[in-house]
Design an enzyme around this catalytic site. Structure first.
Site, PDB file in Angstrom:
ATOM      1  N   HIS A 182       0.832  -1.207   0.000  1.00 40.85           N
ATOM      2  CA  HIS A 182       0.000   0.000   0.000  1.00 40.85           C
ATOM      3  C   HIS A 182       0.869   1.262   0.000  1.00 40.85           C
ATOM      4  O   HIS A 182       0.704   2.146  -0.846  1.00 40.85           O
ATOM      5  CB  HIS A 182      -0.919  -0.020   1.231  1.00 40.85           C
ATOM      6  CG  HIS A 182      -1.731   1.214   1.409  1.00 40.85           C
ATOM      7  ND1 HIS A 182      -3.049   1.293   1.006  1.00 40.85           N
ATOM      8  CD2 HIS A 182      -1.419   2.445   1.903  1.00 40.85           C
ATOM      9  CE1 HIS A 182      -3.509   2.518   1.269  1.00 40.85           C
ATOM     10  NE2 HIS A 182      -2.537   3.229   1.807  1.00 40.85           N
ATOM     11  N   GLU A 183       1.792   1.321   0.959  1.00 34.64           N
ATOM     12  CA  GLU A 183       2.612   2.527   1.057  1.00 34.64           C
ATOM     13  C   GLU A 183       3.484   2.704  -0.186  1.00 34.64           C
ATOM     14  O   GLU A 183       3.752   3.822  -0.609  1.00 34.64           O
ATOM     15  CB  GLU A 183       3.469   2.502   2.326  1.00 34.64           C
ATOM     16  CG  GLU A 183       2.664   2.519   3.629  1.00 34.64           C
ATOM     17  CD  GLU A 183       1.644   3.639   3.709  1.00 34.64           C
ATOM     18  OE1 GLU A 183       1.878   4.712   3.142  1.00 34.64           O
ATOM     19  OE2 GLU A 183       0.574   3.419   4.339  1.00 34.64           O
ATOM     20  N   HIS A 226       1.686   4.687  -2.799  1.00 38.73           N
ATOM     21  CA  HIS A 226       1.860   6.137  -2.626  1.00 38.73           C
ATOM     22  C   HIS A 226       3.234   6.561  -3.158  1.00 38.73           C
ATOM     23  O   HIS A 226       3.373   7.604  -3.793  1.00 38.73           O
ATOM     24  CB  HIS A 226       1.796   6.518  -1.144  1.00 38.73           C
ATOM     25  CG  HIS A 226       0.437   6.439  -0.513  1.00 38.73           C
ATOM     26  ND1 HIS A 226      -0.659   7.116  -0.998  1.00 38.73           N
ATOM     27  CD2 HIS A 226       0.002   5.788   0.598  1.00 38.73           C
ATOM     28  CE1 HIS A 226      -1.704   6.882  -0.212  1.00 38.73           C
ATOM     29  NE2 HIS A 226      -1.335   6.069   0.763  1.00 38.73           N
ATOM     30  N   HIS A 276       3.238   6.957  -6.802  1.00 40.20           N
ATOM     31  CA  HIS A 276       2.519   8.181  -7.163  1.00 40.20           C
ATOM     32  C   HIS A 276       3.469   9.387  -7.076  1.00 40.20           C
ATOM     33  O   HIS A 276       3.424  10.281  -7.914  1.00 40.20           O
ATOM     34  CB  HIS A 276       1.333   8.342  -6.200  1.00 40.20           C
ATOM     35  CG  HIS A 276       0.227   9.213  -6.697  1.00 40.20           C
ATOM     36  ND1 HIS A 276      -0.837   9.556  -5.906  1.00 40.20           N
ATOM     37  CD2 HIS A 276       0.009   9.832  -7.877  1.00 40.20           C
ATOM     38  CE1 HIS A 276      -1.663  10.335  -6.587  1.00 40.20           C
ATOM     39  NE2 HIS A 276      -1.172  10.524  -7.787  1.00 40.20           N
TER      40      HIS A 276
HETATM   41 ZN   LIG Z   1      -2.501   5.272   2.328  1.00 38.84          ZN
END
Ligand SMILES: [Zn+2]
Length: 692
Positions: free
Chosen positions: A472-473, A476, A479
């Protein structure tokens, strides 16, 4: 520009290290105050120069000048907030408290400056001609000025400034009371027999927690959300009830120092007053307008659509749990403190595997290198090389250089996976350097987890949740790394709050991908792969328990909306009204189901009253609509190529149309560019088992 007043302060000039990585070895706590003071003064001087420029406004002397202003302050703050979150000390926290009101005033000084606003307003035609990114930047700035009160008369602006200051103080007070409440509600156990059935290392951790506070026996400290680990583990029903009641009773007045009810009422009333001053029906409308949701009607419609099916599924799950409980304790009626223990039992029976048995196959280094990096290589062609010559801000922080498939340098990825004293809980990503073509800056991004450091010589074995969090991290991080925009304020993850979780949620899909999973899930000692049957069971268990998870989340999200969809007059007068307000709101929203209380009750809902996610807790599921629809898109692309989904072409498309765009245009436009249409909710309903 260097600052002559700062001497050899390492923030005086941009870092000369590769990719502009801050030189942590040279930075010390005493550098922050002078850098902040000089940085605040420098940016005020830069704004004043823009406001009083005798030349007619141009994009360069106004809009871009605003974008490049405040570099010194930005350099110092980025490093400072990194330390606040990941390596805080008492002195760092003192500085944080000291500068919070100064930074809030600083922000007001820009956004209440009519001279700069007038110059920006005169640039609309020029910005349109300059192209879509510049046009979007100008419109974003103008919107921010209006939302910050530029159109109010001077008296109203004074009131607004006062409210902003009071709200900042109240949010800090709420957070501090929540921390005190967690400490005050910790449960003491004197008789070790009450801890029978807990794992030996869990029991010794409870003894250690007591010793740390100079207390006798065992101390069960609390986590922020309603669910507590011990409630999911202890076969002692009375102990489970005690811990559950301690958790849900926080902030309700049993301990006056951590009573948060008055703060909640003040916050709700003042946020409502500020919204009214700015011309909005309520605070939630003000917040929604700044997100991709745009209106509270859209938020209510979305949450309302999920509430009924979620509670219906939770009730069905309760039936299974009731049977499992009755087998242990004949005649007992299922209570909220029974839920997670028996949910685990049912999951184990149904899917025939024990989460604990997975851990030897989930070693941190393998998960990162053969999982997270492996997937990023397969989908985007990225290559990672550790740069041991570059140092992080604390022991155990690692720096990786990221390159494209053709060798082109992309940026730095900083990995901070271990818990340490002074690091806040949870997991998060942030930027050390925002990518910007205007400033010629490549991205430097950080991932934080809170993995417990093993004893010396032992491997770091993760839980499955921690594996998902690492992916998940890293979503980011991608991104941030793939950002390719001109203006720093539109870079990477600087997107609306209800959009920012979307790319990170998408990246979780790769942890479940059969090829990726088989690649990293290997025994830490023997390298033997996890057997196929267990992998299948793990994947099959993914959807179990969604009734509970969705209901507790929605209840919190709906509470957050309820507190912020009211006028100042509708806020209860008396602290006794807080619990009644909460009960009525849950009832009205159709999520009043006592077996599944909200993930956070109002009195310890730090996301919403501590600031940051006020009227914005809906964002997680709002982003998940886009996520689930995108996972389907990847599956459709994979079906075209028949390569099982690890598809470079699809990865490059997702990168080009979405991840690289940051906030350089309407994020929902980026989504349409990717998907060829707006997102639909059906994939989310299907994933969570909420279909009609
Ligand atoms: Zn998050």
């Amino acid at each position: 520009m260097t600052s002559p007043t700062l001497g050899d302060n390492p923030f005086a000039a941009a870092s000369t290290l590769p990719y502009g990585l801050p030189d942590f070895s040279a930075i010390h706590t005493e550098h922050f105050r002078p850098a902040f003071d000089a940085g605040l003064a420098q940016q005020r001087a830069e704004w004043e120069a823009i406001a009083t420029d005798p030349q007619a406004p141009t994009l360069a002397n106004t809009l871009e000048a605003l974008e490049v202003s405040g570099r010194l302050l930005a350099r110092a703050l980025t490093v400072f907030y990194t330390l606040v979150s990941s390596a805080g000390t008492d002195e760092i926290r003192e500085i944080e408290a000291e500068y919070a009101p100064k930074l809030s005033e600083h922000r007001d000084a820009l956004y209440l400056d009519r001279r700069i606003f007038a110059r920006l307003e005169s640039l609309t035609d020029a910005a349109t001609q300059a192209g879509p990114e510049t046009d979007w930047l100008l419109r974003t700035h103008l919107k921010n000025f209006v939302r910050a009160g530029i159109r109010l008369d001077p008296e109203q602006q004074d009131r607004l400034r006062a409210l902003n200051g009071e709200l900042t103080s109240l949010e800090t007070e709420f957070s501090q009371r929540v921390v005190r409440g967690m400490e005050a509600a910790a449960v003491t156990v004197t008789d070790p027999a009450q801890l029978d059935g807990l794992a030996p290392d869990a029991v010794s951790a409870l003894a250690q927690a007591a010793t740390d506070r100079d207390a006798e026996g065992y101390l069960i400290t609390l986590q922020l959300p309603t669910p507590q680990a011990v409630v999911g583990q202890s076969p002692n029903r009375d102990l489970r009830r005690r811990v559950f009641e301690a958790s849900t009773g926080r902030g309700t007045g049993t301990d006056p120092d951590s009573d948060t009810r008055r703060v909640i009422l003040d916050l709700a009333r003042k946020r409502a007053e500020r919204a009214r001053l700015l011309g909005y029906a309520h605070h939630a409308a003000y917040v929604a307008e700044d997100g991709t949701a745009a209106t509270t009607e859209a938020v209510n419609e979305m949450l309302g659509r999920l509430a009924g099916p979620a509670v219906r599924n939770a009730r069905a799950e309760a039936g299974d749990l009731q049977s499992a409980l009755a087998a242990d304790e004949p005649g007992a009626e299922l209570a909220p403190w029974d839920w997670s223990l028996y949910a685990d039992r049912v999951r184990q029976q149904r899917f025939a595997f024990d989460e604990g048995e997975l851990r030897p196959y989930l070693e941190l280094e393998r998960v990162v290198t053969d999982g997270v990096f492996f997937a990023a290589n397969a989908i985007y062609g990225l290559e990672f090389t550790e740069r041991t010559d570059l140092t992080g801000y604390a022991d155990g922080v690692r720096v990786f250089e990221v390159r494209e498939a053709d060798g082109t340098a992309l940026g730095l990825f900083v990995a901070d996976y271990y818990a340490r004293e002074g690091k806040r809980g949870g997991a998060w990503m942030h930027n050390l350097v925002d990518q910007s073509d205007l400033l010629g800056l490549p991205p430097v991004v950080v991932n934080n987890l809170n993995v417990t450091r093993p004893a010396a010589g032992e491997p770091t074995l993760l839980t499955w949740d921690e594996v998902i969090t690492a992916f998940h991290e890293f979503g980011h991080a991608l991104h941030g790394l793939f950002s390719r925009v001109r203006y720093p304020s539109l870079s990477g993850t600087n997107v609306p709050r209800d959009f920012v979780e979307y790319p990170s949620q998408v990246n979780e899909m790769w942890a479940w991908h059969p090829t990726v999973l088989a690649n990293f899930a290997r025994h830490h000692r023997t390298s033997e792969p996890l057997d196929a049957a267990t992998l299948d069971q793990l994947r099959a268990s993914q959807a179990y328990g969604e009734g509970f998870a969705t209901t507790e989340y929605l209840a919190a999200a709906l509470l957050d909306q309820a507190w912020h969809q009211i006028t100042p007059e509708e806020v209860p007068d008396d602290v006794a009204g807080v619990e009644a307000f909460e009960a009525a709101a849950l009832e009205r929203a159709g999520v009043a189901y006592p077996l599944v209380p909200p993930r956070y009750r109002s009195t310890y809902f730090n996301h919403t009253f501590g600031g940051g996610y006020d009227a914005g807790y809906y964002s997680y599921i709002w982003s998940e609509v886009l996520d689930a629809d995108t996972v389907d898109w990847f599956a459709e692309e994979a079906a075209k190529d028949g390569d099982g989904g690890l598809n470079r072409a699809a990865g490059d498309t997702f990168r080009a149309k979405l991840l690289s765009r940051g906030h350089a245009q309407d994020p929902l436009q980026s989504y349409r560019d990717l998907r060829g249409r707006d997102a639909v909710i059906d994939p989310l309903l299907k994933r969570r088992g909420l279909g009609e």
